[in-house]
Design a protein around this motif. Structure first.
Motif, PDB file in Angstrom:
ATOM      1  N   VAL A 148       0.838  -1.197   0.000  1.00  0.00           N
ATOM      2  CA  VAL A 148       0.000   0.000   0.000  1.00  0.00           C
ATOM      3  C   VAL A 148       0.874   1.249   0.000  1.00  0.00           C
ATOM      4  N   TYR A 149       1.945   1.219   0.788  1.00  0.00           N
ATOM      5  CA  TYR A 149       2.850   2.363   0.855  1.00  0.00           C
ATOM      6  C   TYR A 149       3.575   2.559  -0.479  1.00  0.00           C
ATOM      7  N   LEU A 150       4.022   1.468  -1.105  1.00  0.00           N
ATOM      8  CA  LEU A 150       4.703   1.585  -2.402  1.00  0.00           C
ATOM      9  C   LEU A 150       3.755   2.094  -3.478  1.00  0.00           C
ATOM     10  N   GLU A 151       2.492   1.703  -3.407  1.00  0.00           N
ATOM     11  CA  GLU A 151       1.510   2.216  -4.358  1.00  0.00           C
ATOM     12  C   GLU A 151       1.362   3.717  -4.207  1.00  0.00           C
ATOM     13  N   HIS A 152       1.353   4.181  -2.970  1.00  0.00           N
ATOM     14  CA  HIS A 152       1.301   5.621  -2.688  1.00  0.00           C
ATOM     15  C   HIS A 152       2.502   6.325  -3.316  1.00  0.00           C
ATOM     16  N   LEU A 153       3.695   5.760  -3.146  1.00  0.00           N
ATOM     17  CA  LEU A 153       4.903   6.355  -3.721  1.00  0.00           C
ATOM     18  C   LEU A 153       4.859   6.351  -5.244  1.00  0.00           C
ATOM     19  N   TYR A 154       4.286   5.304  -5.800  1.00  0.00           N
ATOM     20  CA  TYR A 154       4.181   5.216  -7.260  1.00  0.00           C
ATOM     21  C   TYR A 154       3.365   6.376  -7.811  1.00  0.00           C
ATOM     22  N   PHE A 155       2.202   6.628  -7.210  1.00  0.00           N
ATOM     23  CA  PHE A 155       1.351   7.703  -7.719  1.00  0.00           C
ATOM     24  C   PHE A 155       1.942   9.081  -7.439  1.00  0.00           C
ATOM     25  N   GLU A 156       2.681   9.204  -6.350  1.00  0.00           N
ATOM     26  CA  GLU A 156       3.247  10.505  -6.006  1.00  0.00           C
ATOM     27  C   GLU A 156       4.489  10.845  -6.836  1.00  0.00           C
ATOM     28  N   HIS A 157       5.284   9.837  -7.211  1.00  0.00           N
ATOM     29  CA  HIS A 157       6.582  10.115  -7.825  1.00  0.00           C
ATOM     30  C   HIS A 157       6.775   9.535  -9.224  1.00  0.00           C
ATOM     31  N   ARG A 179      -9.982   7.503 -13.122  1.00  0.00           N
ATOM     32  CA  ARG A 179      -9.811   8.259 -11.876  1.00  0.00           C
ATOM     33  C   ARG A 179     -10.202   7.400 -10.679  1.00  0.00           C
ATOM     34  N   LYS A 180     -11.264   6.615 -10.850  1.00  0.00           N
ATOM     35  CA  LYS A 180     -11.704   5.728  -9.769  1.00  0.00           C
ATOM     36  C   LYS A 180     -10.626   4.706  -9.453  1.00  0.00           C
ATOM     37  N   GLN A 181      -9.982   4.170 -10.502  1.00  0.00           N
ATOM     38  CA  GLN A 181      -8.915   3.206 -10.292  1.00  0.00           C
ATOM     39  C   GLN A 181      -7.754   3.828  -9.536  1.00  0.00           C
ATOM     40  N   HIS A 182      -7.482   5.114  -9.810  1.00  0.00           N
ATOM     41  CA  HIS A 182      -6.413   5.810  -9.114  1.00  0.00           C
ATOM     42  C   HIS A 182      -6.780   6.098  -7.665  1.00  0.00           C
ATOM     43  N   MET A 183      -8.061   6.341  -7.406  1.00  0.00           N
ATOM     44  CA  MET A 183      -8.500   6.795  -6.094  1.00  0.00           C
ATOM     45  C   MET A 183      -8.911   5.671  -5.155  1.00  0.00           C
ATOM     46  N   ILE A 184      -9.496   4.590  -5.691  1.00  0.00           N
ATOM     47  CA  ILE A 184     -10.150   3.584  -4.859  1.00  0.00           C
ATOM     48  C   ILE A 184      -9.335   2.299  -4.770  1.00  0.00           C
ATOM     49  N   ASP A 185      -9.147   1.812  -3.545  1.00  0.00           N
ATOM     50  CA  ASP A 185      -8.481   0.540  -3.330  1.00  0.00           C
ATOM     51  C   ASP A 185      -9.418  -0.592  -3.766  1.00  0.00           C
ATOM     52  N   PRO A 186      -9.011  -1.433  -4.714  1.00  0.00           N
ATOM     53  CA  PRO A 186      -9.922  -2.457  -5.258  1.00  0.00           C
ATOM     54  C   PRO A 186     -10.319  -3.538  -4.255  1.00  0.00           C
ATOM     55  N   HIS A 187      -9.528  -3.731  -3.206  1.00  0.00           N
ATOM     56  CA  HIS A 187      -9.813  -4.792  -2.238  1.00  0.00           C
ATOM     57  C   HIS A 187     -10.834  -4.371  -1.185  1.00  0.00           C
ATOM     58  N   THR A 188     -10.893  -3.065  -0.889  1.00  0.00           N
ATOM     59  CA  THR A 188     -11.758  -2.604   0.204  1.00  0.00           C
ATOM     60  C   THR A 188     -12.814  -1.592  -0.236  1.00  0.00           C
ATOM     61  N   GLU A 206      -5.645 -16.949   2.949  1.00  0.00           N
ATOM     62  CA  GLU A 206      -5.664 -15.564   2.464  1.00  0.00           C
ATOM     63  C   GLU A 206      -7.068 -15.118   2.065  1.00  0.00           C
ATOM     64  N   THR A 207      -7.867 -16.050   1.541  1.00  0.00           N
ATOM     65  CA  THR A 207      -9.226 -15.686   1.129  1.00  0.00           C
ATOM     66  C   THR A 207     -10.041 -15.196   2.318  1.00  0.00           C
ATOM     67  N   VAL A 208      -9.940 -15.912   3.439  1.00  0.00           N
ATOM     68  CA  VAL A 208     -10.660 -15.498   4.652  1.00  0.00           C
ATOM     69  C   VAL A 208     -10.124 -14.151   5.135  1.00  0.00           C
ATOM     70  N   GLY A 209      -8.803 -13.986   5.066  1.00  0.00           N
ATOM     71  CA  GLY A 209      -8.210 -12.703   5.450  1.00  0.00           C
ATOM     72  C   GLY A 209      -8.758 -11.552   4.631  1.00  0.00           C
ATOM     73  N   GLU A 210      -8.915 -11.774   3.313  1.00  0.00           N
ATOM     74  CA  GLU A 210      -9.472 -10.742   2.438  1.00  0.00           C
ATOM     75  C   GLU A 210     -10.933 -10.448   2.775  1.00  0.00           C
ATOM     76  N   VAL A 211     -11.689 -11.498   3.108  1.00  0.00           N
ATOM     77  CA  VAL A 211     -13.098 -11.314   3.490  1.00  0.00           C
ATOM     78  C   VAL A 211     -13.200 -10.469   4.757  1.00  0.00           C
ATOM     79  N   VAL A 212     -12.370 -10.798   5.744  1.00  0.00           N
ATOM     80  CA  VAL A 212     -12.373 -10.043   7.004  1.00  0.00           C
ATOM     81  C   VAL A 212     -12.033  -8.584   6.741  1.00  0.00           C
ATOM     82  N   LEU A 213     -10.993  -8.351   5.947  1.00  0.00           N
ATOM     83  CA  LEU A 213     -10.566  -6.978   5.635  1.00  0.00           C
ATOM     84  C   LEU A 213     -11.685  -6.212   4.946  1.00  0.00           C
TER      85      LEU A 213
END
Length: 333
Positions: free
Chosen positions: A64-73, A171-180, A221-228
């Motif tokens: 998540v942090y690297l994705e932030h850096l990608y869009f910023e830099h 823009r939605k793809q840039h703004m919204i996290d697809p998992h949550t 991991e699937t259950v982890g994603e559901v919980v998240l």
């Protein structure tokens, strides 16, 4: 993603990239690889400064942090989309208004010419009428050309609407996290700067899912994603009308609030905690009840010298302190 290093240099960088990803337990996704490769290559000094500062402070480096850096830099193009769309919109609107005015003027002119043809009755009437008749034909031709122009303009408008939808989706793809379905970190960063410029009072709620790794390790991991995802929906449910909820870490969320005091933020945080605690999970394999989700929450008020990263970090520290003190939520001084 374009790199032009010689083979020997590229191989050396690839080795260091793999070590970087392994050290921080990062999956080798194209985006993570891109950021890591750029970092080890030191081609963007600002990116290296940010990562080096995070490493010195022992901060967590995740996807998540690297994705932030990608869009910023590394992907500044998305910042130009809104300006581009506004420019296109202005041109289309101006063109449409101009065409409407032109149509009215030409129609009025044609009507005047038609009236003139029927009213002439002077010397050499036939010749005058013939000239005016030809002029009338030219006017009709002009009107037909204008009609064709309006048709083409309609096609341009349709294309504009299609482009608008595509840009909105991008823009939605840039703004919204697809998992949550919550905002991405870089969008919260931009919104924080906007609100700071507007001199709004800001505070943030950090929400940590303390036992997410337990769900992933014991149930997959699937259950982890559901919980998240379920936690994210509860966060959105309770803060959608008062703040901006975003995913800022693998198991971390941050809610950005404007013109609200920490005491009010604490009420919102308690609503989120109560909502999440009501969630029940049952194993689909053996119908066993899964553990209750454990949250830690922290609240921080924006300080004059802080950007979003500083505000989110202060709130995150408050969440960690809540755990150490045995509290459900802690408000940072």
């Amino acid at each position: 993603m374009m790199f032009h290093d010689p083979m020997a240099v590229a191989q050396d960088k690839m080795t260091r990239v793999c070590l970087f990803l392994e050290q921080h337990q990062l999956p080798p996704t194209p985006l993570n690889y891109h950021v890591a490769y750029t970092y080890v290559g030191k081609s963007i000094p600002q990116l290296n400064q940010v990562i080096d500062r995070a490493l010195v402070k022992n901060e967590k480096i995740d996807s998540v942090y690297l994705e932030h850096l990608y869009f910023e830099h590394l992907n500044p193009g998305h910042k130009q989309e809104t300006a581009m769309l506004k420019s296109v919109d202005t041109v289309i609107t101006s063109l449409s208004n101009q065409a409407d005015r032109s149509e009215r003027n030409v129609a009025q002119f044609a009507e005047q010419i038609s009236q003139c043809v029927h009213s002439l009755d002077e010397h050499n009437i036939q010749k005058t009428k013939r000239a005016l008749f030809e002029l009338n034909q030219h006017t009709a031709s002009l009107l037909e050309e204008h009609r064709q122009f309006k048709t083409e303009l309609g096609k341009a408008k349709a294309l504009h609407q299609k482009t608008l939808r595509q840009l909105n989706e991008l823009r939605k793809q840039h703004m919204i996290d697809p998992h949550t379905g919550l905002y991405k970190r870089h969008y919260l960063n931009q919104q924080t700067q906007l609100w700071i410029n507007q001199e709004k009072a800001l505070c943030a709620i950090a929400i940590h899912v303390e036992n997410l790794d337990d769900f992933t390790q014991h149930y997959g991991e699937t259950v982890g994603e559901v919980v998240l995802n379920k936690v994210a929906k509860q966060i959105h449910k309770y803060v959608k009308d008062s703040g901006l909820p975003g995913r800022t870490g693998n198991n971390e969320f941050t809610v950005l609030l404007a013109d609200l005091e920490p005491e009010t933020a604490n009420i919102i945080a308690e609503k989120v905690r109560n909502g999440v605690e009501k969630l029940k999970f049952v194993s689909s394999k053996n119908a066993i009840n899964l553990p209750t989700i454990k949250l830690s929450l922290g609240i921080a008020k924006h300080q004059a010298t802080q950007d979003f990263n500083g505000l989110a970090k202060q709130a995150s520290y408050a969440a960690h302190k809540a755990v150490s003190l045995g509290q459900s939520c802690y408000i940072s001084d």
